[in-house]
Design an enzyme around this catalytic site. Structure first.
Site, PDB file in Angstrom:
ATOM      1  CB  SER A  12      33.355  37.989  33.917  1.00 44.21           C
ATOM      2  OG  SER A  12      33.426  36.950  32.897  1.00 44.21           O
ATOM      3  CG  HIS A  37      30.595  40.617  31.533  1.00 45.53           C
ATOM      4  ND1 HIS A  37      30.166  41.908  30.510  1.00 45.53           N
ATOM      5  CD2 HIS A  37      31.660  40.225  31.009  1.00 45.53           C
ATOM      6  CE1 HIS A  37      30.952  41.892  29.552  1.00 45.53           C
ATOM      7  NE2 HIS A  37      32.006  40.883  29.819  1.00 45.53           N
ATOM      8  CG  ASP A  39      33.226  37.338  29.011  1.00 44.97           C
ATOM      9  OD1 ASP A  39      32.991  38.438  28.451  1.00 44.97           O
ATOM     10  OD2 ASP A  39      33.488  37.312  30.385  1.00 44.97           O
ATOM     11  CG  MET A  41      34.955  34.141  24.658  1.00 42.45           C
ATOM     12  SD  MET A  41      36.687  33.833  25.547  1.00 42.45           S
ATOM     13  CE  MET A  41      36.490  34.855  26.658  1.00 42.45           C
ATOM     14  CG  HIS A  70      31.844  40.775  25.877  1.00 38.82           C
ATOM     15  ND1 HIS A  70      33.155  40.934  26.750  1.00 38.82           N
ATOM     16  CD2 HIS A  70      32.170  41.384  24.405  1.00 38.82           C
ATOM     17  CE1 HIS A  70      34.259  41.277  25.921  1.00 38.82           C
ATOM     18  NE2 HIS A  70      33.351  41.596  24.799  1.00 38.82           N
ATOM     19  CG  MET A  72      34.495  38.525  23.084  1.00 40.54           C
ATOM     20  SD  MET A  72      35.477  38.247  24.702  1.00 40.54           S
ATOM     21  CE  MET A  72      34.043  37.646  25.519  1.00 40.54           C
ATOM     22  CG  MET A 141      37.548  44.542  24.863  1.00 35.66           C
ATOM     23  SD  MET A 141      36.658  43.466  26.012  1.00 35.66           S
ATOM     24  CE  MET A 141      37.847  42.543  26.814  1.00 35.66           C
ATOM     25  N   GLY A 148      40.202  35.033  30.976  1.00 39.51           N
ATOM     26  CA  GLY A 148      40.078  35.861  32.473  1.00 39.51           C
ATOM     27  C   GLY A 148      41.588  35.922  32.793  1.00 39.51           C
ATOM     28  N   GLY A 149      41.769  36.787  33.943  1.00 42.79           N
ATOM     29  CA  GLY A 149      42.958  36.612  34.658  1.00 42.79           C
ATOM     30  C   GLY A 149      44.390  37.235  34.036  1.00 42.79           C
ATOM     31  CG  ASP A 177      35.432  42.700  29.631  1.00 43.41           C
ATOM     32  OD1 ASP A 177      36.046  41.963  30.765  1.00 43.41           O
ATOM     33  OD2 ASP A 177      34.717  42.056  28.847  1.00 43.41           O
ATOM     34  N   GLY A 179      41.230  42.720  33.720  1.00 50.07           N
ATOM     35  CA  GLY A 179      42.213  43.156  34.643  1.00 50.07           C
ATOM     36  C   GLY A 179      41.614  44.090  35.597  1.00 50.07           C
ATOM     37  N   GLY A 199      36.121  39.473  36.696  1.00 51.31           N
ATOM     38  CA  GLY A 199      36.206  37.955  36.623  1.00 51.31           C
ATOM     39  C   GLY A 199      36.808  37.308  37.853  1.00 51.31           C
TER      40      GLY A 199
HETATM   41  C1  DX5 Z   1      37.997  38.488  28.407  1.00 51.92           C
HETATM   42  C2  DX5 Z   1      36.665  38.836  29.068  1.00 51.92           C
HETATM   43  C3  DX5 Z   1      36.640  39.330  30.403  1.00 51.92           C
HETATM   44  C4  DX5 Z   1      36.966  38.432  31.396  1.00 51.92           C
HETATM   45  C5  DX5 Z   1      37.647  39.204  32.519  1.00 51.92           C
HETATM   46  O1  DX5 Z   1      38.110  38.228  27.031  1.00 51.92           O
HETATM   47  O2  DX5 Z   1      35.870  39.610  28.019  1.00 51.92           O
HETATM   48  O3  DX5 Z   1      35.174  39.465  30.751  1.00 51.92           O
HETATM   49  O4  DX5 Z   1      36.565  37.480  31.861  1.00 51.92           O
HETATM   50  O5  DX5 Z   1      38.351  38.658  33.284  1.00 51.92           O
HETATM   51  P1  DX5 Z   1      39.191  39.388  34.280  1.00 51.92           P
HETATM   52  O6  DX5 Z   1      38.692  40.182  35.396  1.00 51.92           O
HETATM   53  O7  DX5 Z   1      39.807  38.061  35.146  1.00 51.92           O
HETATM   54  O8  DX5 Z   1      40.448  39.984  33.625  1.00 51.92           O
HETATM   55 ZN    ZN Z   2      33.588  40.437  28.511  1.00 46.59          ZN
END
Ligand code: DX5
Ligand code: ZN
Length: 227
Positions: A12, A37, A39, A41, A70, A72, A141, A148-149, A177, A179, A199
């Site tokens: 990501s 990927h 993201d 938002m 993706h 959101m 999800m 992320g993180g 997606d 963790g 990510g």
């Molecule tokens: C969360 C995103 C994920 C995120 C994953 O809303 O959709 O794609 O970036 O990040 P990690 O791998 O750090 O959880």
């Molecule tokens: Zn995502």
């Protein structure tokens, strides 16, 4: 884009250097990423803002493989055409993003992209049982979307198993997606997932000028997934 259930690692770019998306996409692909990927938002459906179709169009020439977008965002429908024109191979919308997910999925395929549907951690697998013939990908999800993180939510592994059984022989990817790292990848791979978004676990320790850690991180997740 043929269908198979081999493990695909989809870094990501939410964890990439935002001043350097083109070079980051090239670096992760050179280091073994299968998909990229992206993201998106909106600060409304999720409490964070990233970027829109113009950024996707700008990075598209820097991606050789699959651009996995993706969304959101809510509403979704007014923006589908824009992301399809930006070159998205897959466009995923959230089942929670509005009352008309069926129409949204029709619009995604109508725009010429593969259609994905995403489920938040609080949404059961049964929410999409009438939609399976309209989707190419189900995104589970394993964190609450927005950042992320975050920490992997273990209760979602049973949902992956249920979805895998519901999907049967249909050519539908199960994407995870949130963790994903070498400790959580084997759990979801064993439950039936084939696309692992990561990510922080891919980008940590590396940079565009020193991308070898990206490759080490990708290989560690793939090896842990074990298939
Ligand atoms: C969360 C995103 C994920 C995120 C994953 O809303 O959709 O794609 O970036 O990040 P990690 O791998 O750090 O959880
Ligand atoms: Zn995502």
């Amino acid at each position: 884009m043929g269908f198979d259930r081999s493990i695909k690692i989809a870094p990501s770019i939410l964890s990439a250097d935002f001043a350097n998306f083109g070079a980051e996409c090239e670096a992760i692909e050179a280091q073994g990423a299968d998909w990229v990927h992206v993201d998106v938002m909106d600060g409304h459906f999720v409490p964070n803002i990233t970027f829109g179709p113009a950024t996707c169009a700008a990075i598209r020439p820097h991606i050789k493989g699959v651009m996995d977008v993706h969304l959101m965002i809510a509403p979704v429908d007014p923006y589908i055409e824009g992301f399809a024109k930006a070159g998205a191979d897959i466009i995923t919308a959230h089942v929670e993003a509005g009352p008309h997910i069926h129409r949204t999925l029709q619009a995604i395929r109508g725009a010429g992209a593969k259609a994905g549907v995403a489920l938040n951690p609080g949404t059961p697998a049964t929410a999409i049982d009438t939609l399976l013939d309209m989707v190419d990908l189900v995104c589970v999800m394993t964190v609450n979307p927005g950042f992320g993180g975050q920490k992997f939510i273990h209760s979602q592994v049973d949902k992956v198993r249920d979805l895998r059984a519901m999907i049967g022989d249909r050519p539908i990817h199960i994407e995870i997606d949130g963790g994903v790292d070498p400790t959580t990848a084997p759990l979801v791979a064993a439950a039936g997932a084939d696309v692992l978004v990561a990510g922080s676990a891919v980008f940590r320790g590396g940079s565009v000028t020193d991308p070898t850690p990206y490759g080490e991180n990708i290989r560690a997740i793939r090896a842990a997934a074990g298939r």
